[in-house]
Scaffold this active site. Structure first.
Site, PDB file in Angstrom:
ATOM      1  N   ASP A  12       0.869  -1.176   0.000  1.00  0.00           N
ATOM      2  CA  ASP A  12       0.000   0.000   0.000  1.00  0.00           C
ATOM      3  C   ASP A  12       0.913   1.235   0.000  1.00  0.00           C
ATOM      4  OD1 ASP A  12       0.889   0.332   2.597  1.00  0.00           O
ATOM      5  OD2 ASP A  12      -1.096   0.357   3.518  1.00  0.00           O
ATOM      6  N   CYS A  69       2.800  -3.473   4.005  1.00  0.00           N
ATOM      7  CA  CYS A  69       2.008  -2.276   4.308  1.00  0.00           C
ATOM      8  C   CYS A  69       2.643  -1.663   5.540  1.00  0.00           C
ATOM      9  CB  CYS A  69       0.522  -2.596   4.470  1.00  0.00           C
ATOM     10  SG  CYS A  69       0.103  -3.664   5.864  1.00  0.00           S
ATOM     11  N   THR A  71       2.098  -1.751   8.903  1.00  0.00           N
ATOM     12  CA  THR A  71       2.403  -2.721   9.952  1.00  0.00           C
ATOM     13  C   THR A  71       2.580  -4.145   9.430  1.00  0.00           C
ATOM     14  OG1 THR A  71       0.050  -3.131  10.217  1.00  0.00           O
ATOM     15  CG2 THR A  71       1.035  -1.465  11.678  1.00  0.00           C
ATOM     16  N   GLY A  74      -2.639  -5.358   7.900  1.00  0.00           N
ATOM     17  CA  GLY A  74      -3.692  -5.269   6.893  1.00  0.00           C
ATOM     18  C   GLY A  74      -3.451  -6.268   5.766  1.00  0.00           C
ATOM     19  N   HIS A 102       7.768 -24.836   8.877  1.00  0.00           N
ATOM     20  CA  HIS A 102       6.567 -25.413   9.492  1.00  0.00           C
ATOM     21  C   HIS A 102       5.297 -25.090   8.709  1.00  0.00           C
ATOM     22  CE1 HIS A 102       8.334 -25.839  13.854  1.00  0.00           C
ATOM     23  NE2 HIS A 102       9.136 -26.312  12.916  1.00  0.00           N
ATOM     24  N   HIS A 138       3.229 -31.160   9.760  1.00  0.00           N
ATOM     25  CA  HIS A 138       3.028 -29.838   9.159  1.00  0.00           C
ATOM     26  C   HIS A 138       2.172 -29.925   7.890  1.00  0.00           C
ATOM     27  CE1 HIS A 138       5.601 -28.250  12.150  1.00  0.00           C
ATOM     28  NE2 HIS A 138       6.694 -28.843  11.707  1.00  0.00           N
ATOM     29  N   ARG A 141      -1.357 -30.260   9.157  1.00  0.00           N
ATOM     30  CA  ARG A 141      -1.930 -29.005   9.675  1.00  0.00           C
ATOM     31  C   ARG A 141      -2.216 -28.021   8.549  1.00  0.00           C
ATOM     32  NH1 ARG A 141       2.598 -29.272  14.358  1.00  0.00           N
ATOM     33  NH2 ARG A 141       1.539 -30.802  15.652  1.00  0.00           N
TER      34      ARG A 141
HETATM   35  C1  RB5 Z   1      -2.118   2.768   6.208  1.00  0.00           C
HETATM   36  O1  RB5 Z   1      -2.003   3.983   6.787  1.00  0.00           O
HETATM   37  C2  RB5 Z   1      -1.989   1.665   7.247  1.00  0.00           C
HETATM   38  O2  RB5 Z   1      -3.205   1.516   7.912  1.00  0.00           O
HETATM   39  C3  RB5 Z   1      -1.586   0.375   6.585  1.00  0.00           C
HETATM   40  O3  RB5 Z   1      -0.385   0.546   5.937  1.00  0.00           O
HETATM   41  C4  RB5 Z   1      -1.390  -0.840   7.434  1.00  0.00           C
HETATM   42  O4  RB5 Z   1      -0.543  -0.609   8.496  1.00  0.00           O
HETATM   43  C5  RB5 Z   1      -2.631  -1.537   7.819  1.00  0.00           C
HETATM   44  O5  RB5 Z   1      -2.633  -2.592   8.422  1.00  0.00           O
END
Ligand code: RB5
Length: 151
Positions: A12, A69, A71, A74, A102, A138, A141
């Protein structure tokens, strides 16, 4: 000579620079990398690239994928909604090893903004180089993930 491994890549807007570095490194490592990111007015909603990359891998056109992205969360939600996808958010190379050995993860996810505990190159290269163990437990699973109703 074997055909180069095809890797589908996407991000993103929060991870565009990181994604471009990943694509460059994948090509240096002899992989064929295609960018599935769609930026519109400088923004790219993570469900779009997440789903496009996951479908490209699940459909077999690409062997594996890399998603980024802010974090990585998402992208995890988006990619893991697609049947057959095992997308792993890896913050260090131990996760990269275990997600391959795994879980036989077929998509690597890394954050562009959040804390990462080792250089992204090390995580990427470890993930690419680590084979699935193939251990019966594995395999079993992983099968259960795609057929929970039978267990
Ligand atoms: C975008 O600002 C942010 O929400 C996205 O990059 C991500 O971290 C979402 O999980």
């Amino acid at each position: 000579m074997n055909a180069p491994e095809k890797i589908a890549v996407g991000s993103d807007h929060a991870a565009v620079e990181a994604k471009d570095r990943v694509i460059k490194r994948l090509r240096e490592l002899g992989r064929e990398a295609r960018d599935f990111t769609v930026l519109t007015g400088g923004k790219a909603d993570y469900p779009v690239a997440g789903r496009r990359v996951a479908l490209a891998v699940a459909g077999g056109e690409f062997q594996r994928g890399v998603l980024l992205c802010g974090t990585g969360l998402g992208m995890s939600f988006a990619a893991n909604r697609i049947r057959g996808i095992r997308a792993a958010l890896c913050l260090n190379s131990e996760f990269a090893v275990l997600s391959r050995e795994h879980n036989d993860a077929n998509i690597l996810i890394m954050p562009g903004r959040a804390t990462i505990y080792e250089p992204w190159e090390k995580i990427l290269e470890t993930w690419l180089a680590t084979p699935f163990s193939g251990d019966e437990r594995h395999v079993r699973r992983n099968r259960m993930l795609d057929a929970p109703e039978t267990e």
